[in-house]
Design a protein around this motif. Structure first.
Motif, short mmCIF file in Angstrom:
data_model
loop_
_atom_site.label_atom_id
_atom_site.label_comp_id
_atom_site.label_asym_id
_atom_site.label_seq_id
_atom_site.Cartn_x
_atom_site.Cartn_y
_atom_site.Cartn_z
N GLU A 98 32.55 53.33 12.12
CA GLU A 98 33.35 54.24 12.78
C GLU A 98 34.31 53.46 13.70
O GLU A 98 35.34 53.61 14.06
CB GLU A 98 32.16 54.96 13.89
CG GLU A 98 31.58 56.17 13.18
CD GLU A 98 30.22 55.86 12.57
OE1 GLU A 98 30.07 54.58 12.23
OE2 GLU A 98 29.47 56.70 12.41
N ALA A 99 33.70 52.27 14.34
CA ALA A 99 34.67 51.21 15.05
C ALA A 99 35.89 50.90 14.44
O ALA A 99 37.08 50.92 14.79
CB ALA A 99 33.94 50.23 15.71
N ARG A 100 35.54 50.65 13.23
CA ARG A 100 36.68 49.87 12.47
C ARG A 100 37.77 51.11 11.91
O ARG A 100 38.89 50.92 12.08
CB ARG A 100 36.36 49.42 10.85
CG ARG A 100 35.07 48.31 11.24
CD ARG A 100 35.10 47.35 10.11
NE ARG A 100 34.82 47.90 8.84
CZ ARG A 100 33.55 48.22 8.38
NH1 ARG A 100 32.73 48.16 9.24
NH2 ARG A 100 33.56 48.81 7.36
N PHE A 101 37.06 52.36 11.63
CA PHE A 101 38.08 53.46 11.47
C PHE A 101 38.73 53.93 12.77
O PHE A 101 40.11 54.25 12.57
CB PHE A 101 36.98 54.88 11.06
CG PHE A 101 37.86 55.99 10.83
CD1 PHE A 101 38.42 56.21 9.67
CD2 PHE A 101 38.15 56.85 11.99
CE1 PHE A 101 39.21 57.47 9.21
CE2 PHE A 101 38.71 58.09 11.57
CZ PHE A 101 39.29 58.33 10.24
N ASN A 102 38.12 53.86 14.02
CA ASN A 102 38.79 54.30 15.14
C ASN A 102 40.07 53.29 15.30
O ASN A 102 40.87 53.65 16.14
CB ASN A 102 37.69 54.38 16.20
CG ASN A 102 37.01 55.89 16.02
OD1 ASN A 102 37.53 56.60 15.43
ND2 ASN A 102 35.80 55.76 16.52
N LEU A 103 39.79 51.98 14.93
CA LEU A 103 40.84 50.96 15.35
C LEU A 103 42.02 51.29 14.41
O LEU A 103 43.11 50.92 14.85
CB LEU A 103 40.33 49.55 14.79
CG LEU A 103 39.55 48.74 16.09
CD1 LEU A 103 38.81 47.56 15.43
CD2 LEU A 103 40.56 48.51 17.17
N ALA A 104 41.60 51.85 13.14
CA ALA A 104 42.99 52.20 12.22
C ALA A 104 43.52 53.52 12.99
O ALA A 104 44.77 53.63 12.94
CB ALA A 104 42.36 52.62 10.84
N GLU A 105 42.85 54.34 13.52
CA GLU A 105 43.20 55.36 14.35
C GLU A 105 44.13 54.82 15.46
O GLU A 105 45.16 55.77 15.60
CB GLU A 105 42.17 56.39 14.65
CG GLU A 105 41.85 57.48 13.95
CD GLU A 105 42.81 58.55 13.72
OE1 GLU A 105 42.79 59.49 14.51
OE2 GLU A 105 43.43 58.70 12.82
N VAL A 106 43.80 54.06 16.13
CA VAL A 106 44.78 53.80 17.32
C VAL A 106 46.10 53.31 17.09
O VAL A 106 46.97 53.63 17.52
CB VAL A 106 44.08 52.51 18.00
CG1 VAL A 106 45.14 51.89 19.01
CG2 VAL A 106 42.74 52.95 18.60
N ALA A 107 46.05 52.60 15.82
CA ALA A 107 47.42 52.16 15.18
C ALA A 107 48.15 53.51 14.63
O ALA A 107 49.34 53.66 14.94
CB ALA A 107 47.30 51.08 14.10
N PHE A 108 47.48 54.50 14.01
CA PHE A 108 48.12 55.67 13.58
C PHE A 108 48.60 56.53 14.87
O PHE A 108 49.59 56.85 14.94
CB PHE A 108 47.09 56.56 12.66
CG PHE A 108 47.47 57.77 12.00
CD1 PHE A 108 48.30 57.43 11.01
CD2 PHE A 108 47.23 58.87 12.82
CE1 PHE A 108 48.73 58.62 10.09
CE2 PHE A 108 47.70 60.08 12.11
CZ PHE A 108 48.47 59.92 10.67
N LEU A 109 47.86 56.38 15.86
CA LEU A 109 48.28 57.38 17.03
C LEU A 109 49.34 56.67 18.02
O LEU A 109 50.22 57.31 18.69
CB LEU A 109 47.00 57.43 18.11
CG LEU A 109 45.81 58.42 17.63
CD1 LEU A 109 44.77 58.29 18.34
CD2 LEU A 109 46.63 59.80 17.29
N THR A 110 49.55 55.51 17.64
CA THR A 110 50.60 54.65 18.35
C THR A 110 51.87 54.68 17.70
O THR A 110 52.92 54.22 18.07
CB THR A 110 50.38 53.41 18.73
OG1 THR A 110 49.67 52.51 17.84
CG2 THR A 110 49.27 53.42 19.86
#
Length: 255
Positions: A98-110
Protein backbone atom coordinates in the motif's frame (compact mmCIF):
# COMPACT_ATOMS: atom_id res chain seq x y z
CA UNK A 1 29.95 3.80 45.11
CA UNK A 2 30.32 0.07 45.78
CA UNK A 3 30.16 -2.28 42.80
CA UNK A 4 27.01 -3.96 44.04
CA UNK A 5 25.22 -0.61 44.37
CA UNK A 6 26.37 0.42 40.90
CA UNK A 7 25.11 -2.82 39.44
CA UNK A 8 21.76 -2.38 41.17
CA UNK A 9 21.36 1.17 39.85
CA UNK A 10 22.36 0.04 36.36
CA UNK A 11 19.77 -2.74 36.54
CA UNK A 12 17.08 -0.29 37.59
CA UNK A 13 17.93 2.07 34.74
CA UNK A 14 17.84 -0.73 32.18
CA UNK A 15 14.59 -2.06 33.62
CA UNK A 16 13.02 1.40 33.48
CA UNK A 17 14.18 1.83 29.88
CA UNK A 18 12.80 -1.57 28.94
CA UNK A 19 9.43 -0.67 30.43
CA UNK A 20 9.36 2.54 28.42
CA UNK A 21 9.76 0.71 25.10
CA UNK A 22 7.31 -2.09 25.71
CA UNK A 23 4.97 -2.11 22.73
CA UNK A 24 1.38 -1.12 23.37
CA UNK A 25 -1.03 -4.03 23.63
CA UNK A 26 -2.87 -5.04 20.51
CA UNK A 27 -6.10 -3.59 21.89
CA UNK A 28 -4.45 -0.23 22.62
CA UNK A 29 -2.88 -0.05 19.20
CA UNK A 30 -6.04 -1.21 17.48
CA UNK A 31 -8.08 1.46 19.23
CA UNK A 32 -5.75 4.28 18.18
CA UNK A 33 -5.12 3.00 14.66
CA UNK A 34 -8.77 2.12 14.01
CA UNK A 35 -9.94 5.54 15.21
CA UNK A 36 -7.43 7.27 12.95
CA UNK A 37 -8.47 5.10 10.00
CA UNK A 38 -12.13 5.95 10.60
CA UNK A 39 -11.25 9.64 10.72
CA UNK A 40 -9.54 9.35 7.34
CA UNK A 41 -12.55 7.59 5.83
CA UNK A 42 -14.85 10.27 7.23
CA UNK A 43 -12.68 13.08 5.90
CA UNK A 44 -11.48 14.21 9.33
CA UNK A 45 -7.84 14.28 8.35
CA UNK A 46 -6.49 16.62 11.04
CA UNK A 47 -8.16 14.52 13.72
CA UNK A 48 -6.56 11.42 12.20
CA UNK A 49 -3.14 13.05 12.31
CA UNK A 50 -3.58 13.92 15.99
CA UNK A 51 -4.38 10.29 16.78
CA UNK A 52 -1.39 9.13 14.77
CA UNK A 53 0.75 11.59 16.71
CA UNK A 54 -0.47 9.92 19.90
CA UNK A 55 0.47 6.51 18.51
CA UNK A 56 3.83 7.86 17.37
CA UNK A 57 4.49 9.18 20.89
CA UNK A 58 4.14 5.63 22.21
CA UNK A 59 6.31 4.17 19.47
CA UNK A 60 7.63 5.81 16.33
CA UNK A 61 8.44 4.27 12.96
CA UNK A 62 5.38 2.04 12.61
CA UNK A 63 4.96 1.39 8.88
CA UNK A 64 1.17 1.00 8.97
CA UNK A 65 0.75 4.26 10.86
CA UNK A 66 3.14 6.08 8.54
CA UNK A 67 1.19 4.86 5.53
CA UNK A 68 -2.07 6.10 7.05
CA UNK A 69 -0.37 9.40 7.86
CA UNK A 70 0.68 9.65 4.23
CA UNK A 71 -2.91 9.14 3.09
CA UNK A 72 -4.15 11.85 5.47
CA UNK A 73 -1.56 14.29 4.13
CA UNK A 74 -2.52 13.39 0.56
CA UNK A 75 -6.15 14.22 1.27
CA UNK A 76 -5.04 17.54 2.75
CA UNK A 77 -3.02 18.15 -0.46
CA UNK A 78 0.12 18.39 1.66
CA UNK A 79 2.08 16.28 -0.77
CA UNK A 80 5.67 16.78 0.44
CA UNK A 81 4.65 15.57 3.91
CA UNK A 82 2.77 12.64 2.33
CA UNK A 83 5.81 11.67 0.27
CA UNK A 84 8.04 11.79 3.35
CA UNK A 85 5.72 9.61 5.45
CA UNK A 86 5.18 7.07 2.68
CA UNK A 87 8.86 6.79 1.83
CA UNK A 88 9.62 6.14 5.47
CA UNK A 89 6.92 3.46 5.62
CA UNK A 90 8.45 1.79 2.57
CA UNK A 91 11.95 1.98 4.05
CA UNK A 92 10.76 0.32 7.25
CA UNK A 93 8.85 -2.35 5.36
CA UNK A 94 9.93 -2.70 1.70
CA UNK A 95 7.13 -5.23 1.16
CA UNK A 96 4.42 -2.82 2.30
CA UNK A 97 2.44 -2.76 -0.95
CA UNK A 98 0.00 0.00 0.00
CA UNK A 99 2.84 2.41 0.75
CA UNK A 100 4.30 1.83 -2.71
CA UNK A 101 0.90 2.30 -4.34
CA UNK A 102 0.29 5.49 -2.40
CA UNK A 103 3.69 6.87 -3.43
CA UNK A 104 2.58 6.45 -7.04
CA UNK A 105 -0.66 8.20 -6.09
CA UNK A 106 1.27 11.21 -4.77
CA UNK A 107 2.91 11.67 -8.17
CA UNK A 108 -0.49 11.21 -9.85
CA UNK A 109 -2.17 13.78 -7.63
CA UNK A 110 0.57 16.34 -8.18
CA UNK A 111 0.27 16.01 -11.95
CA UNK A 112 3.71 14.52 -12.47
CA UNK A 113 2.39 12.09 -15.07
CA UNK A 114 5.75 10.71 -16.14
CA UNK A 115 6.78 9.91 -12.57
CA UNK A 116 3.34 8.53 -11.73
CA UNK A 117 3.54 6.25 -14.74
CA UNK A 118 7.03 5.13 -13.74
CA UNK A 119 5.91 4.31 -10.19
CA UNK A 120 2.73 2.50 -11.27
CA UNK A 121 4.64 0.57 -13.90
CA UNK A 122 7.15 -0.48 -11.24
CA UNK A 123 4.29 -2.04 -9.29
CA UNK A 124 3.16 -4.06 -12.29
CA UNK A 125 6.59 -5.61 -12.83
CA UNK A 126 6.61 -7.32 -9.44
CA UNK A 127 4.78 -10.62 -8.97
CA UNK A 128 2.22 -9.81 -6.33
CA UNK A 129 -1.20 -11.12 -5.36
CA UNK A 130 -2.48 -7.55 -5.17
CA UNK A 131 -2.13 -7.13 -8.93
CA UNK A 132 -4.98 -9.50 -9.70
CA UNK A 133 -8.47 -8.37 -10.69
CA UNK A 134 -9.71 -4.91 -9.84
CA UNK A 135 -6.47 -3.65 -8.30
CA UNK A 136 -4.38 -4.57 -11.33
CA UNK A 137 -6.94 -3.00 -13.66
CA UNK A 138 -7.03 0.18 -11.59
CA UNK A 139 -3.26 0.55 -11.86
CA UNK A 140 -3.38 0.02 -15.62
CA UNK A 141 -6.21 2.55 -15.87
CA UNK A 142 -4.17 5.16 -14.04
CA UNK A 143 -1.21 4.45 -16.34
CA UNK A 144 -3.51 4.99 -19.34
CA UNK A 145 -4.76 8.28 -17.89
CA UNK A 146 -1.19 9.48 -17.38
CA UNK A 147 -0.54 8.81 -21.08
CA UNK A 148 -3.64 10.71 -22.20
CA UNK A 149 -2.83 13.64 -19.94
CA UNK A 150 0.59 13.90 -21.58
CA UNK A 151 -0.87 13.52 -25.09
CA UNK A 152 0.94 10.21 -25.48
CA UNK A 153 -1.93 8.09 -26.75
CA UNK A 154 0.35 5.69 -28.61
CA UNK A 155 2.21 4.99 -25.38
CA UNK A 156 -1.10 4.03 -23.78
CA UNK A 157 -2.21 1.73 -26.62
CA UNK A 158 -0.75 -1.47 -25.09
CA UNK A 159 -2.41 -0.60 -21.78
CA UNK A 160 -5.77 -0.20 -23.49
CA UNK A 161 -5.36 -3.66 -25.03
CA UNK A 162 -4.77 -5.13 -21.57
CA UNK A 163 -7.96 -3.51 -20.29
CA UNK A 164 -9.91 -4.88 -23.25
CA UNK A 165 -8.78 -8.36 -22.29
CA UNK A 166 -9.95 -8.03 -18.68
CA UNK A 167 -13.49 -8.49 -17.52
CA UNK A 168 -12.72 -8.25 -13.81
CA UNK A 169 -13.61 -4.57 -13.49
CA UNK A 170 -15.25 -1.63 -15.28
CA UNK A 171 -11.81 -0.44 -16.38
CA UNK A 172 -12.58 -0.64 -20.11
CA UNK A 173 -15.77 1.41 -19.72
CA UNK A 174 -13.85 4.03 -17.76
CA UNK A 175 -11.09 3.98 -20.37
CA UNK A 176 -13.69 4.81 -23.03
CA UNK A 177 -15.06 7.51 -20.74
CA UNK A 178 -11.52 8.87 -20.38
CA UNK A 179 -11.15 9.27 -24.14
CA UNK A 180 -14.51 11.03 -24.23
CA UNK A 181 -13.55 13.38 -21.40
CA UNK A 182 -10.25 14.15 -23.07
CA UNK A 183 -12.24 15.18 -26.14
CA UNK A 184 -14.54 17.23 -23.89
CA UNK A 185 -17.54 14.99 -24.56
CA UNK A 186 -18.90 14.72 -21.05
CA UNK A 187 -22.24 13.31 -22.15
CA UNK A 188 -20.62 10.31 -23.83
CA UNK A 189 -18.37 9.80 -20.82
CA UNK A 190 -21.34 9.73 -18.48
CA UNK A 191 -22.98 7.13 -20.73
CA UNK A 192 -20.00 4.80 -20.39
CA UNK A 193 -19.93 5.35 -16.64
CA UNK A 194 -23.66 4.58 -16.45
CA UNK A 195 -23.04 1.30 -18.30
CA UNK A 196 -20.29 0.46 -15.81
CA UNK A 197 -22.62 1.27 -12.92
CA UNK A 198 -25.13 -1.24 -14.24
CA UNK A 199 -22.61 -4.08 -14.32
CA UNK A 200 -20.33 -3.52 -11.33
CA UNK A 201 -20.75 -2.63 -7.67
CA UNK A 202 -20.88 1.00 -6.50
CA UNK A 203 -17.69 0.48 -4.47
CA UNK A 204 -15.71 -0.63 -7.53
CA UNK A 205 -17.12 2.13 -9.71
CA UNK A 206 -16.14 4.73 -7.14
CA UNK A 207 -12.51 3.61 -7.30
CA UNK A 208 -12.33 4.29 -11.03
CA UNK A 209 -14.42 7.47 -10.99
CA UNK A 210 -12.11 8.85 -8.30
CA UNK A 211 -9.33 9.27 -10.87
CA UNK A 212 -11.52 11.61 -12.93
CA UNK A 213 -12.03 13.80 -9.87
CA UNK A 214 -8.33 13.69 -9.08
CA UNK A 215 -7.29 14.97 -12.51
CA UNK A 216 -10.08 17.55 -12.67
CA UNK A 217 -12.01 16.00 -15.55
CA UNK A 218 -15.19 15.71 -13.49
CA UNK A 219 -16.37 17.61 -10.40
CA UNK A 220 -16.49 15.61 -7.22
CA UNK A 221 -20.09 15.02 -6.04
CA UNK A 222 -21.04 17.22 -3.10
CA UNK A 223 -20.70 15.88 0.43
CA UNK A 224 -18.44 13.03 -0.60
CA UNK A 225 -14.88 12.26 0.47
CA UNK A 226 -12.17 10.64 -1.66
CA UNK A 227 -12.17 6.88 -1.75
CA UNK A 228 -8.95 4.94 -1.38
CA UNK A 229 -7.78 1.55 -2.56
CA UNK A 230 -7.70 -0.86 0.39
CA UNK A 231 -6.09 -4.23 -0.15
CA UNK A 232 -5.32 -4.95 3.51
CA UNK A 233 -7.94 -5.24 6.24
CA UNK A 234 -7.75 -3.17 9.39
CA UNK A 235 -6.97 -6.30 11.37
CA UNK A 236 -4.03 -7.14 9.11
CA UNK A 237 -2.78 -3.56 9.30
CA UNK A 238 -2.90 -3.71 13.09
CA UNK A 239 -1.02 -7.01 13.05
CA UNK A 240 1.63 -5.44 10.82
CA UNK A 241 1.91 -2.48 13.17
CA UNK A 242 2.24 -4.79 16.17
CA UNK A 243 5.09 -6.63 14.46
CA UNK A 244 6.78 -3.29 13.75
CA UNK A 245 6.47 -2.31 17.39
CA UNK A 246 7.89 -5.60 18.62
CA UNK A 247 10.88 -5.33 16.28
CA UNK A 248 11.53 -1.73 17.27
CA UNK A 249 11.43 -2.55 20.98
CA UNK A 250 13.85 -5.43 20.47
CA UNK A 251 16.24 -3.15 18.55
CA UNK A 252 16.20 -0.52 21.29
CA UNK A 253 16.98 -3.18 23.87
CA UNK A 254 19.74 -4.65 21.71
CA UNK A 255 18.05 -8.04 21.62
Amino acid sequence: MRAAEGAAIFFLVVSSFAASVVAPTKSELEAIYAAAAQDVKAGHYRDALKKLDALDARQSDVAAALNLRGVAFMRLTEYPQAETALRKAREIDPNFWEARFNLAEVAFLTGDWTEARRRFNALTTEPDEHLQGVTGDLIQFKILLSCLLEDKEKLGAPVLEKLKASGASPALYYAKAAFALRDKNRQEAKGWMATAAGEFSPEVNKLFAESFYEVGWLPRPEKTVPVALEVTSLGDSVARAQADLARKAAQLLGL
